[in-house]
Design a protein around this motif. Structure first.
Motif, PDB file in Angstrom:
ATOM      1  N   CYS A 586       0.868  -1.179   0.000  1.00  0.00           N
ATOM      2  CA  CYS A 586       0.000   0.000   0.000  1.00  0.00           C
ATOM      3  C   CYS A 586       0.899   1.222   0.000  1.00  0.00           C
ATOM      4  N   GLU A 587       0.807   2.044  -1.025  1.00  0.00           N
ATOM      5  CA  GLU A 587       1.671   3.227  -1.092  1.00  0.00           C
ATOM      6  C   GLU A 587       1.020   4.320  -1.918  1.00  0.00           C
ATOM      7  N   HIS A 588       1.195   5.536  -1.477  1.00  0.00           N
ATOM      8  CA  HIS A 588       0.793   6.742  -2.204  1.00  0.00           C
ATOM      9  C   HIS A 588       1.983   7.692  -2.149  1.00  0.00           C
ATOM     10  N   ASP A 589       2.964   7.420  -2.989  1.00  0.00           N
ATOM     11  CA  ASP A 589       4.231   8.134  -2.881  1.00  0.00           C
ATOM     12  C   ASP A 589       4.288   9.424  -3.686  1.00  0.00           C
ATOM     13  N   SER A 590       3.172   9.843  -4.264  1.00  0.00           N
ATOM     14  CA  SER A 590       3.168  11.081  -5.043  1.00  0.00           C
ATOM     15  C   SER A 590       3.418  12.306  -4.178  1.00  0.00           C
ATOM     16  N   PHE A 591       3.268  12.166  -2.866  1.00  0.00           N
ATOM     17  CA  PHE A 591       3.490  13.303  -1.976  1.00  0.00           C
ATOM     18  C   PHE A 591       4.938  13.777  -2.013  1.00  0.00           C
ATOM     19  N   THR A 592       5.854  12.940  -2.495  1.00  0.00           N
ATOM     20  CA  THR A 592       7.262  13.348  -2.524  1.00  0.00           C
ATOM     21  C   THR A 592       7.492  14.526  -3.466  1.00  0.00           C
ATOM     22  N   ALA A 593       6.546  14.790  -4.369  1.00  0.00           N
ATOM     23  CA  ALA A 593       6.667  15.962  -5.251  1.00  0.00           C
ATOM     24  C   ALA A 593       6.622  17.261  -4.460  1.00  0.00           C
ATOM     25  N   PHE A 594       6.123  17.175  -3.228  1.00  0.00           N
ATOM     26  CA  PHE A 594       5.979  18.377  -2.407  1.00  0.00           C
ATOM     27  C   PHE A 594       6.997  18.435  -1.273  1.00  0.00           C
ATOM     28  N   THR A 595       8.035  17.623  -1.364  1.00  0.00           N
ATOM     29  CA  THR A 595       9.124  17.690  -0.389  1.00  0.00           C
ATOM     30  C   THR A 595       9.765  19.067  -0.455  1.00  0.00           C
ATOM     31  N   GLY A 596       9.960  19.677   0.686  1.00  0.00           N
ATOM     32  CA  GLY A 596      10.564  21.006   0.710  1.00  0.00           C
ATOM     33  C   GLY A 596      11.014  21.390   2.099  1.00  0.00           C
ATOM     34  N   HIS A 597      11.945  22.323   2.171  1.00  0.00           N
ATOM     35  CA  HIS A 597      12.452  22.812   3.453  1.00  0.00           C
ATOM     36  C   HIS A 597      13.004  21.684   4.315  1.00  0.00           C
ATOM     37  N   GLY A 598      13.576  20.683   3.658  1.00  0.00           N
ATOM     38  CA  GLY A 598      14.172  19.568   4.388  1.00  0.00           C
ATOM     39  C   GLY A 598      13.168  18.611   4.979  1.00  0.00           C
ATOM     40  N   SER A 599      11.899  18.719   4.564  1.00  0.00           N
ATOM     41  CA  SER A 599      10.829  17.916   5.154  1.00  0.00           C
ATOM     42  C   SER A 599      10.129  17.096   4.088  1.00  0.00           C
ATOM     43  N   GLU A 600       9.849  15.835   4.415  1.00  0.00           N
ATOM     44  CA  GLU A 600       9.231  14.916   3.467  1.00  0.00           C
ATOM     45  C   GLU A 600       8.083  14.176   4.143  1.00  0.00           C
ATOM     46  N   TYR A 601       7.060  13.885   3.352  1.00  0.00           N
ATOM     47  CA  TYR A 601       5.941  13.091   3.835  1.00  0.00           C
ATOM     48  C   TYR A 601       5.653  11.980   2.841  1.00  0.00           C
ATOM     49  N   VAL A 602       5.516  10.756   3.333  1.00  0.00           N
ATOM     50  CA  VAL A 602       5.226   9.599   2.497  1.00  0.00           C
ATOM     51  C   VAL A 602       4.086   8.817   3.124  1.00  0.00           C
ATOM     52  N   ASP A 603       3.057   8.554   2.342  1.00  0.00           N
ATOM     53  CA  ASP A 603       1.935   7.723   2.791  1.00  0.00           C
ATOM     54  C   ASP A 603       2.167   6.316   2.257  1.00  0.00           C
ATOM     55  N   ASP A 604       2.822   5.497   3.065  1.00  0.00           N
ATOM     56  CA  ASP A 604       3.252   4.171   2.636  1.00  0.00           C
ATOM     57  C   ASP A 604       3.311   3.270   3.858  1.00  0.00           C
ATOM     58  N   VAL A 605       2.826   2.045   3.731  1.00  0.00           N
ATOM     59  CA  VAL A 605       2.781   1.135   4.870  1.00  0.00           C
ATOM     60  C   VAL A 605       4.159   0.879   5.450  1.00  0.00           C
ATOM     61  N   ARG A 606       5.219   1.112   4.666  1.00  0.00           N
ATOM     62  CA  ARG A 606       6.591   0.918   5.153  1.00  0.00           C
ATOM     63  C   ARG A 606       7.138   2.148   5.864  1.00  0.00           C
ATOM     64  N   SER A 607       6.434   3.280   5.749  1.00  0.00           N
ATOM     65  CA  SER A 607       6.974   4.553   6.225  1.00  0.00           C
ATOM     66  C   SER A 607       6.665   4.801   7.698  1.00  0.00           C
ATOM     67  N   TRP A 608       7.412   4.115   8.573  1.00  0.00           N
ATOM     68  CA  TRP A 608       7.278   4.378  10.004  1.00  0.00           C
ATOM     69  C   TRP A 608       7.692   5.812  10.326  1.00  0.00           C
ATOM     70  N   GLN A 609       8.490   6.400   9.422  1.00  0.00           N
ATOM     71  CA  GLN A 609       8.965   7.767   9.661  1.00  0.00           C
ATOM     72  C   GLN A 609       7.836   8.790   9.647  1.00  0.00           C
ATOM     73  N   THR A 610       6.808   8.570   8.832  1.00  0.00           N
ATOM     74  CA  THR A 610       5.741   9.558   8.688  1.00  0.00           C
ATOM     75  C   THR A 610       4.335   8.996   8.854  1.00  0.00           C
ATOM     76  N   SER A 611       4.157   7.696   8.690  1.00  0.00           N
ATOM     77  CA  SER A 611       2.805   7.150   8.563  1.00  0.00           C
ATOM     78  C   SER A 611       2.364   6.218   9.685  1.00  0.00           C
ATOM     79  N   GLU A 612       3.161   6.078  10.734  1.00  0.00           N
ATOM     80  CA  GLU A 612       2.738   5.193  11.805  1.00  0.00           C
ATOM     81  C   GLU A 612       1.746   5.900  12.725  1.00  0.00           C
ATOM     82  N   GLU A 613       0.699   5.177  13.094  1.00  0.00           N
ATOM     83  CA  GLU A 613      -0.294   5.685  14.038  1.00  0.00           C
ATOM     84  C   GLU A 613       0.209   5.465  15.455  1.00  0.00           C
TER      85      GLU A 613
END
Length: 632
Positions: A586-613
């Motif tokens: 499960c991944e919606h990695d199109s958000f990487t187009a909006f990476t900026g100011h040293g900050s990234e968001y990824v909606d992906d089941v593997r992305s504990w960095q940004t997507s863990e509840e």
């Protein structure tokens, strides 16, 4: 977050060809705005524009407001979107459903935008957040819900207590166990129930206590307007905490389960498996003996020994808040029992700690560095519980004195380092201590005054508001660090707490701006709460939503879950890695187009960095919603 171009960036005129090719994205709060909020949307463009106009259309397509977009960009977000323009539609105050349509060099439009009362708007956050807590339940008492939850970890009712293992500090997360096996020291104990901490199935006393503090505080704030589900869930949390504290032996259990196993793979931990929680009840694999069916329990300290104050203070507060709820409902006997639990644990706190504060095993999972705020909260809630039971002032005066002393220690040594989140509960502690002092008749001789407490609350809000004013999207938090969503909801709560005790409305607009950022008015154009708005986390790093539903169909949503949110691009330098065995892609990695100011968001089941509840992040949304819905 630094603004890479000044807020007063000069407008470079476009050539006709540039104007014709300019593209853009419109960002707005997708959940909605309160009637009299300042209402700002943001137009992100691929080049500087001028002559841009907007119209606000109602549900029938009628224009209810229109205007020109200013020529001054708030700054550059990234190379693809070098300009961001605010679109102010604050004149729209009538409740209803609207849409913003842009005209000029850039053609863009928003999704549906709701305008409604603050109580209705924030009430949605509370109700949805509670739904997430119901989905996180462990044990026999399940709320089936959309995720079709089933009883799980029933063997926790007769769990074995083990000695804290030795961890390899040099391993990736510092959680690999050096020992070849765990050493049994006690049991059986009943630690069934409770909530899963995050996307895994571990249960931590530290995070559960913090979450329960927020739920009880939320219900208390809403009073009779509190939904029954909120009060029931707060009670579900305190019921489990009562199992984790044994006043007879003065033993506080730290957690249930281990994250990882040993280095040689002799045994696994919870994080080594990807499955639905009920599968653990029939998992008899030798390597899973500590990860699944027979999960270990660890002590926060030896029976009768002093307990780390960071965890003792939070659990004390949960018991005392439960006592306040019981007292308010006329359950005097239950309130007295909860208060007895609170005071018995409070005196066991180690108020001269040495070395690392105990919060979890390993401590790297939740590294706590301060504790005066937790003890201030615990003592303050005891005072409020005593007052709710109409105890004489002489009974609660010692706790009031101690709460003020812990507050003073916080102001001297810890103030300014953090704001309301899992690791700093000072905002809630300050506000409740200020209330306790007022109810006690503003006695003299305390280490702090109400003015001191109110002043620190103001300082926390003012610092975040200053950062917000310099940020392109008015974010007050640091989107290059963990827990930005939790901190940002914390700002919303702190503003309400400050307004509650001071009457000062100066930062009310700031609180609305933080909500807007969290719910869609950000560079990524997504809400960070599942189910909130039109674009939200859909591929959270959590096992239950990932594995619920049919394989070929869309899995049901874990509505109300708040994820970590944007994080530093550094954390993605090695990629996301492979899917763990058993995980559905499960991944919606199109958000990487909006990476900026040293900050990234990824909606992906593997992305504990940004997507863990997690409990703490969603609890912060519930508290923010409850306080804003109830404060005047």
């Amino acid at each position: 977050m630094a603004v890479s171009a000044g807020l007063a960036a000069a407008v470079i005129p476009l050539t006709s060809a540039q104007a014709a090719s300019a593209t853009g994205e419109l960002r707005a709060d997708q959940v909605g705005y309160a009637n009299h909020d300042t209402k700002i949307a943001y137009l992100m463009t691929s080049a500087a524009v001028s002559g841009e106009t907007y119209r606000v259309l109602d549900a029938h397509g009628r224009t209810v407001a229109k205007g020109k977009v200013g020529k001054v960009s708030r700054g550059s977000w990234n190379a693809a979107y070098p300009d961001v323009y605010p679109v102010d539609f604050s004149r729209v105050t009538r409740s209803g459903s609207y849409r913003i349509v842009m005209s000029g060099p850039v053609k863009a439009s928003s999704g549906r935008i709701t305008v409604e009362s603050g109580a209705a708007l924030y009430g949605t956050l509370v109700a949805d957040g509670v739904n997430f807590y119901q989905n996180q339940r462990d044990g026999a008492q399940q709320v089936k819900g959309a995720l079709n939850r089933k009883p799980s970890h029933l063997d926790d009712a007769r769990a074995t207590v083990y000695q804290l293992p030795h961890f390899d500090a040099n391993s990736d997360n510092g959680d690999i166990i050096k020992d070849k096996a765990l050493t049994k020291i006690g049991g059986p104990v009943d630690v069934s129930g409770g909530w899963f901490d995050a996307g895994d199935y571990l249960k931590f006393t530290f995070t559960t206590a913090y979450a329960d503090d927020l739920l009880f505080a939320s219900a208390r704030s809403l009073g009779r307007q509190a939904p029954a589900s909120l009060t029931a869930e707060a009670r579900f949390g305190s019921d489990w905490l009562n199992k984790m504290w044994n006043p007879a032996t003065k033993t506080l259990y730290l957690q249930v389960g281990i994250g990882s196993g040993d280095a040689k793979g002799t045994f696994f931990g919870d994080h080594d498996l990807w499955r639905l929680p009920q599968k653990d009840d029939t998992d008899n694999a030798p390597a899973d003996r500590y990860a699944a069916k027979n999960r270990p329990v660890f002590e926060a300290a030896a029976p009768g020994a002093k307990i780390s104050p960071a965890i003792a203070g939070r659990v004390t507060a949960a018991f005392a808040l439960a006592a306040q709820a019981d007292a308010a409902a006329g359950r005097t006997a239950a309130a007295r029992a909860e208060l007895a639990d609170a005071t018995s644990l409070y005196v066991q706190a180690d108020t001269h700690p040495k070395g690392d504060l105990v919060s979890a095993a390993p401590s790297s999972y939740y590294p706590e560095s301060i504790w005066h705020d937790a003890m201030e909260l615990g003592a303050s809630e005891i005072v409020l519980a005593e007052q709710s039971l109409h105890r004489p002032r002489a009974d609660y005066r010692p706790y009031l004195v101690q709460a003020a002393t812990w507050a003073k220690d916080y102001l001297v040594g810890d103030s300014g380092k953090d704001t309301l989140n899992l690791y700093d509960v000072s905002a809630l502690a300050h506000a409740d201590l200020a209330t306790a002092i007022r109810r006690a008749g503003n006695p003299s001789g305390l280490a702090v005054s109400r003015a001191d407490l109110v002043g620190d609350l103001k300082a926390q809000v003012a610092k975040a508001a200053k950062a917000s004013s310099a940020d392109i999207f008015r974010a007050g938090g640091n989107a290059t660090d963990f827990d930005v969503d939790s901190h940002t909801f914390g700002f919303i709560s702190t503003e309400a707490l400050y307004r509650q005790v001071s009457g000062d409305r100066s930062y009310q607009a700031f609180a609305g701006e933080q909500r807007d950022w969290l719910l869609g008015g950000n560079a990524w154009g997504t809400s960070f709460m599942v189910g909130a708005g039109t674009t939200f986390p859909d591929c959270t790093a959590s096992q239950i939503p990932n594995l619920s539903g049919s394989l070929n169909g869309r899995a049901p949503l874990d509505v109300g879950a708040v994820v970590n949110g944007p994080n530093s691009t550094d954390f993605f330098s090695d990629g996301l890695g492979d899917l763990q065995d058993g995980t559905r892609k499960c991944e919606h990695d199109s958000f990487t187009a909006f990476t900026g100011h040293g900050s990234e968001y990824v909606d992906d089941v593997r992305s504990w960095q940004t997507s863990e509840e997690a409990l703490d992040m969603t609890g912060s949304a519930i508290l923010a919603g409850a306080l804003q819905a109830s404060v005047r």
